[in-house]
Design an enzyme around this catalytic site. Structure first.
Site, PDB file in Angstrom:
ATOM      1  N   HIS A   1       0.872  -1.266  -0.020  1.00 15.32           N
ATOM      2  CA  HIS A   1      -0.003   0.037   0.145  1.00 15.32           C
ATOM      3  C   HIS A   1       0.824   1.336  -0.078  1.00 15.32           C
ATOM      4  CE1 HIS A   1      -2.968  -2.930   1.897  1.00 15.32           C
ATOM      5  NE2 HIS A   1      -3.356  -2.934   0.585  1.00 15.32           N
TER       6      HIS A   1
ATOM      7  N   GLY B   1       0.418 -10.412  11.983  1.00 17.92           N
ATOM      8  CA  GLY B   1      -0.329  -9.399  12.459  1.00 17.92           C
ATOM      9  C   GLY B   1      -1.415  -8.835  11.441  1.00 17.92           C
TER      10      GLY B   1
END
Length: 292
Positions: A141, A240
């Site tokens: 991203h 995570g």
């Protein structure tokens, strides 16, 4: 490289039990059997560095506030939305940019140096894997430490833009109310009103962080590149991330299709729980350093 002995910041880490020795053994077995490990990380690897995530129960941004991150279309379309975004980002930047990698980031860097980790893809924009020294890395991203012009494509460092902000707003001050995962803070409309936003110094175009905002898409070139790295790998570890965002989840679906073993290390449920070979509910920075 030595792993930092600094104690983790657990403000934004959901409560969880210490790693179960049997689970440690299972993950050790998984990693030992991998020759070319493909790792994907999400916000949950950075919470121990003091950066909040969006979705964690009780401590994530969505649980604590009614705030939502800016949408791509709103940023592009609205000058006032950009002014609000950059004012908040300006105030939050000194703190956000000072965050340091934790043990989990450093362990993944070590695995890469040992030839165990084939490729690392992060959904985070915080640059902590880069700060840790990871090289075989794709920032899915983008990265909040870079800025580019929507018109001419010129790129500058976010730290350089901070100096432009300061020059344009020498007397502007604002008190922040809490930090968000993408580095901005919460300000009132009144505080934002007089904040000046610089244009691209080359063409006068709109400056945007080099990150994929909500509602935007990851480039096809980057997606193709990551699929190629996954095709070269023999197993996948998710660390995570609840994998709620499709841009990351698609690679887990591809790994399942290739029948690769998948291990998930995340506090709380994920979209992969029903097909992962292994699911562990532990802190990344507590469990990963136990793996040899």
């Amino acid at each position: 490289h030595s792993v930092s002995r600094a104690s983790p910041n657990l403000t934004f880490v959901p409560a969880c039990l210490p790693p179960d020795p049997a689970e440690v053994e299972e993950l050790q077995h998984f990693v030992s059997n991998s020759k070319k490990l493909f790792v994907m990380t999400g916000a949950g690897i950075s919470t121990e560095s003091g950066i909040p995530d969006y979705r964690s129960e009780g401590v994530g941004l969505y649980a604590r506030t009614d705030r939502r991150p800016i949408q791509h279309a709103e940023f592009v379309r609205s000058a006032s939305a950009r002014q609000r975004y950059w004012a908040r980002n300006f105030v939050g930047w000194p703190q956000f940019s000072s965050h340091q990698p934790n043990k989990a980031h450093l362990i993944l860097r070590d695995w890469e140096e040992l030839g165990k980790l084939h490729w690392l893809v992060t959904q985070n924009v915080d640059a902590l894997h880069t700060k840790a020294g990871s090289q075989r890395l794709t920032e899915l991203h983008g990265c909040a430490h870079r800025v580019f012009c929507l018109a001419c494509g010129d790129r500058i460092l976010r730290s350089e833009l901070q100096e432009h902000f300061q020059a344009l707003n020498p007397t502007w001050k604002a008190e922040a109310f809490g930090v968000a995962p993408d580095g901005d803070v919460f300000l009132t409309d009144e505080q934002v009103r007089n904040f000046q936003v610089p244009a691209c110094h080359k063409c006068g175009g709109i400056l945007k962080p080099d990150v994929t905002f909500f509602g935007d898409t990851v480039s096809q070139e980057k997606v193709h590149f990551v699929h190629q790295r996954l095709a070269e790998s023999d197993s996948m570890l998710v660390a995570g991330s609840s994998m709620q965002v499709y841009s990351g989840y698609r690679f887990a679906l591809a790994a399942r299709e290739k029948k690769l073993p998948i291990a998930v290390l995340n506090i709380g449920p994920t979209r992969l729980d029903h097909f992962a070979s292994l699911k562990l509910n532990s802190r990344c920075g507590e469990l990963l350093p136990l793996i040899v």
